[in-house]
Design a protein around this motif. Structure first.
Motif, mmCIF file in Angstrom:
data_model
loop_
_atom_site.group_PDB
_atom_site.id
_atom_site.type_symbol
_atom_site.label_atom_id
_atom_site.label_comp_id
_atom_site.label_asym_id
_atom_site.label_seq_id
_atom_site.Cartn_x
_atom_site.Cartn_y
_atom_site.Cartn_z
ATOM 1 N N ALA A 146 0.813 -1.219 0.000
ATOM 2 C CA ALA A 146 0.000 0.000 0.000
ATOM 3 C C ALA A 146 0.845 1.266 0.000
ATOM 4 O O ALA A 146 0.489 2.262 -0.633
ATOM 5 C CB ALA A 146 -0.942 -0.005 1.204
ATOM 6 N N SER A 147 1.980 1.265 0.693
ATOM 7 C CA SER A 147 2.791 2.479 0.798
ATOM 8 C C SER A 147 3.476 2.851 -0.508
ATOM 9 O O SER A 147 3.924 3.986 -0.687
ATOM 10 C CB SER A 147 3.846 2.315 1.889
ATOM 11 N N LYS A 148 3.567 1.907 -1.453
ATOM 12 C CA LYS A 148 4.255 2.165 -2.719
ATOM 13 C C LYS A 148 3.274 2.315 -3.894
ATOM 14 O O LYS A 148 3.708 2.387 -5.039
ATOM 15 C CB LYS A 148 5.216 1.010 -3.031
ATOM 16 N N VAL A 149 1.975 2.345 -3.613
ATOM 17 C CA VAL A 149 0.984 2.384 -4.687
ATOM 18 C C VAL A 149 1.136 3.635 -5.546
ATOM 19 O O VAL A 149 1.111 3.574 -6.777
ATOM 20 C CB VAL A 149 -0.447 2.293 -4.117
ATOM 21 N N GLN A 150 1.281 4.795 -4.911
ATOM 22 C CA GLN A 150 1.377 6.042 -5.679
ATOM 23 C C GLN A 150 2.571 6.026 -6.609
ATOM 24 O O GLN A 150 2.485 6.418 -7.769
ATOM 25 C CB GLN A 150 1.452 7.241 -4.734
ATOM 26 N N LYS A 151 3.701 5.552 -6.112
ATOM 27 C CA LYS A 151 4.906 5.476 -6.935
ATOM 28 C C LYS A 151 4.717 4.479 -8.075
ATOM 29 O O LYS A 151 5.089 4.754 -9.227
ATOM 30 C CB LYS A 151 6.094 5.071 -6.059
ATOM 31 N N ALA A 152 4.113 3.327 -7.786
ATOM 32 C CA ALA A 152 3.903 2.307 -8.814
ATOM 33 C C ALA A 152 2.971 2.812 -9.904
ATOM 34 O O ALA A 152 3.247 2.643 -11.103
ATOM 35 C CB ALA A 152 3.333 1.037 -8.179
ATOM 36 N N VAL A 153 1.860 3.442 -9.501
ATOM 37 C CA VAL A 153 0.910 3.966 -10.492
ATOM 38 C C VAL A 153 1.558 5.058 -11.325
ATOM 39 O O VAL A 153 1.327 5.163 -12.540
ATOM 40 C CB VAL A 153 -0.362 4.488 -9.789
ATOM 41 N N GLY A 154 2.409 5.879 -10.702
ATOM 42 C CA GLY A 154 3.125 6.911 -11.448
ATOM 43 C C GLY A 154 4.006 6.313 -12.528
ATOM 44 O O GLY A 154 3.973 6.747 -13.679
ATOM 45 N N PHE A 155 4.784 5.291 -12.179
ATOM 46 C CA PHE A 155 5.654 4.653 -13.171
ATOM 47 C C PHE A 155 4.841 3.961 -14.264
ATOM 48 O O PHE A 155 5.218 3.999 -15.441
ATOM 49 C CB PHE A 155 6.589 3.654 -12.485
ATOM 50 N N ILE A 156 3.734 3.333 -13.894
ATOM 51 C CA ILE A 156 2.894 2.663 -14.893
ATOM 52 C C ILE A 156 2.344 3.669 -15.890
ATOM 53 O O ILE A 156 2.357 3.439 -17.107
ATOM 54 C CB ILE A 156 1.756 1.881 -14.202
ATOM 55 N N ASN A 157 1.862 4.814 -15.390
ATOM 56 C CA ASN A 157 1.289 5.819 -16.289
ATOM 57 C C ASN A 157 2.345 6.475 -17.173
ATOM 58 O O ASN A 157 2.098 6.730 -18.355
ATOM 59 C CB ASN A 157 0.548 6.872 -15.468
ATOM 60 N N ILE A 158 3.511 6.736 -16.620
ATOM 61 C CA ILE A 158 4.583 7.307 -17.438
ATOM 62 C C ILE A 158 5.023 6.306 -18.510
ATOM 63 O O ILE A 158 5.205 6.661 -19.680
ATOM 64 C CB ILE A 158 5.778 7.719 -16.549
ATOM 65 N N SER A 159 5.161 5.039 -18.133
ATOM 66 C CA SER A 159 5.542 3.998 -19.100
ATOM 67 C C SER A 159 4.478 3.843 -20.181
ATOM 68 O O SER A 159 4.799 3.691 -21.365
ATOM 69 C CB SER A 159 5.754 2.660 -18.381
ATOM 70 N N ASP A 160 3.213 3.883 -19.758
ATOM 71 C CA ASP A 160 2.108 3.745 -20.703
ATOM 72 C C ASP A 160 2.149 4.861 -21.749
ATOM 73 O O ASP A 160 2.072 4.600 -22.961
ATOM 74 C CB ASP A 160 0.782 3.774 -19.937
ATOM 75 N N LEU A 292 7.263 11.900 -7.852
ATOM 76 C CA LEU A 292 8.302 12.454 -6.984
ATOM 77 C C LEU A 292 7.761 12.813 -5.604
ATOM 78 O O LEU A 292 8.440 12.643 -4.595
ATOM 79 C CB LEU A 292 8.927 13.692 -7.642
ATOM 80 N N ALA A 293 6.513 13.317 -5.574
ATOM 81 C CA ALA A 293 5.920 13.705 -4.288
ATOM 82 C C ALA A 293 5.683 12.489 -3.403
ATOM 83 O O ALA A 293 5.943 12.514 -2.201
ATOM 84 C CB ALA A 293 4.616 14.452 -4.527
ATOM 85 N N ASP A 294 5.170 11.413 -4.006
ATOM 86 C CA ASP A 294 4.924 10.148 -3.312
ATOM 87 C C ASP A 294 4.220 10.385 -1.969
ATOM 88 O O ASP A 294 3.182 11.022 -1.919
ATOM 89 C CB ASP A 294 6.239 9.394 -3.134
ATOM 90 N N ALA A 295 4.789 9.927 -0.875
ATOM 91 C CA ALA A 295 4.139 10.025 0.437
ATOM 92 C C ALA A 295 4.056 11.452 0.949
ATOM 93 O O ALA A 295 3.285 11.742 1.868
ATOM 94 C CB ALA A 295 4.886 9.150 1.447
ATOM 95 N N LYS A 296 4.853 12.371 0.370
ATOM 96 C CA LYS A 296 4.814 13.764 0.811
ATOM 97 C C LYS A 296 3.545 14.476 0.360
ATOM 98 O O LYS A 296 3.217 15.541 0.881
ATOM 99 C CB LYS A 296 6.040 14.514 0.275
ATOM 100 N N MET A 297 2.882 13.925 -0.626
ATOM 101 C CA MET A 297 1.656 14.563 -1.118
ATOM 102 C C MET A 297 0.515 14.295 -0.145
ATOM 103 O O MET A 297 0.121 13.154 0.073
ATOM 104 C CB MET A 297 1.293 14.042 -2.512
ATOM 105 N N LYS A 298 -0.026 15.339 0.426
ATOM 106 C CA LYS A 298 -1.134 15.234 1.369
ATOM 107 C C LYS A 298 -2.417 15.741 0.699
ATOM 108 O O LYS A 298 -2.382 16.435 -0.299
ATOM 109 C CB LYS A 298 -0.854 16.049 2.629
#
Length: 418
Positions: A146-160, A292-298
């Motif tokens: 769960a803690s890495k979801v934002q980063k994973a989705v970011g990489f998936i969308n950039i790759s897509d 880049l924001a990852d967990a810092k994004m509130k």
């Protein structure tokens, strides 16, 4: 006695770098390859249909096949995803699609093949995608934690987006050099490679594997319970509708901007090319910031609300312009805001929805996303032919503002989601 620390108590995928997560790297590589190859397929098939028939109706038939397939089988496929091992379903779907794509390549290379055969194969390929896509999206939490979801989705969308931009850019040249059938074979090979990469993964459906502990329901009970799960929770329901609604306004507006560029702005080929490049560029910039924001994004819910509201004046301003140059940065901004709306809502869904029903939720989301945007494009095209593109573009901006304000006013859970 050894007392585990908080970090030691977390699952391994929660503590390791996302690039040291073998399953994620393999799945992302396979997804990127298949997306890239599919662009070659799309370009080759479109050219073959136009050259063979000269009819735009057959081109629209391909789009209708995907829409009706999604409507007819989307929720059913999502239910299968929630009842099976998702890893197994992903590689099987890719192998089957690879074999079907080889059939399309054969049809393109052999003269006088009835186009109905290509339509049937395309429908079967679309059905395969209905199983693979929800299985992938529903597995992200289990793959990375769960803690890495934002980063994973970011990489998936950039790759897509990178795969689509490069695939479409290179697809035409590849077809010109080697022919349509070879380009489609590239897509088949990409599917086979994707299947092998997923097959090389270790089991990652951790949460899903525990679903057998509950009382087993019949298939139809599972399908109905999935729809009921979406409908009874207003927050989940609003998120499932949010992305398709934003997609509808975004794609319809993009089509209207293209019409304005040609008819009202008299855009040069360079300007038109920049307009086309601004949307994916803006999206990738937005996805990169989220990554880049990852967990810092509130307050991610507020970011979604702000982005939806901010798109409205951008659309209205575009409708008032008389030349292409000032429109280019606004179109870049549109792609940027669009990434915040869609990516963050996708991340929230993965975090809020129970893993056992994510297949059904993402399948329903896919069905809505395949139906609403074409309807919006047809409606906007009809009005643009009667009144010009600027009027429906203004109307889109105003309608999106009203819908955004309704989300903000009545979805406190979205406003306050962190």
């Amino acid at each position: 006695m050894f007392i585990p620390t908080q970090e030691a108590a977390l699952p391994r995928q929660e503590t390791q770098s996302i690039w040291r997560n073998r399953n994620f790297v393999l799945v992302l590589s396979g997804y990127t390859l298949s997306t890239f190859g599919n662009c070659f397929h799309s370009v080759a098939l479109s050219l073959w249909i136009l050259q063979s028939t000269g009819s735009a109706r057959y081109m629209s038939a391909i789009m209708l096949i995907y829409i009706f397939t999604q409507l007819a089988f989307g929720t059913l496929a999502g239910t299968v995803v929630d009842r099976m091992d998702r890893r197994k379903l992903m590689w099987m779907a890719d192998f089957i699609r690879g074999a079907l794509v080889l059939g399309v390549a054969l049809c393109v290379s052999v003269p006088h093949i009835p186009i109905a055969v290509v339509f049937v194969l395309t429908a079967l390929i679309a059905v395969g995608g209905l199983f693979q896509s929800p299985a992938l999206h529903a597995s992200i939490v289990d793959i990375v934690g769960a803690s890495k979801v934002q980063k994973a989705v970011g990489f998936i969308n950039i790759s897509d987006n990178t795969a689509r931009i490069s695939g479409l850019a290179l697809g035409g040249a590849f077809v010109a050099l080697f022919g349509g059938s070879v380009a489609i074979i590239v897509d088949a090979c990409a599917f086979f490679l994707s299947a092998l990469l997923v097959l090389a993964c270790s089991r990652f459906s951790v949460s899903h594997s525990h679903s057998g502990q509950r009382e087993r329901q019949t298939f139809w009970q599972d399908m109905k319970s999935g729809l009921h799960y979406i409908w009874r929770d207003s927050f989940i329901r609003s998120l499932v509708f949010l992305s398709p609604i934003v997609n509808t306004f975004f794609l319809a507006s993009l089509m209207l901007v293209q019409v304005m560029a040609v008819k009202q702005w008299a855009a040069t080929p360079v300007q038109f090319g920049l307009i086309e490049a601004c949307i994916p560029s803006g999206y990738i910039i937005g996805a990169g910031i989220i990554l880049l924001a990852d967990a810092k994004m509130k307050r991610r819910g507020l970011w979604i609300c702000f982005s939806m509201i901010a798109m409205s004046p951008v659309l209205v301003t575009l409708s008032l312009l008389s030349s292409a140059w000032p429109a280019i940065p606004l179109i870049l901004l549109m792609g940027f805001l669009f990434s915040f709306c869609t990516m963050l809502s996708s991340i929230i869904l993965r975090l809020k929805v129970s893993p056992e029903v994510q297949g059904r939720v993402f399948a329903t989301l896919g069905s809505l996303s395949s139906v609403l945007p074409p309807v919006g494009i047809v409606a906007a095209s009809f009005v643009a032919d009667l009144k010009g593109p600027d009027l429906p573009l203004t109307a889109s901006g105003i309608a999106l503002l009203i819908i955004s304000l309704l989300f903000v006013l009545f979805q406190k859970a979205l406003r306050t989601f962190r």
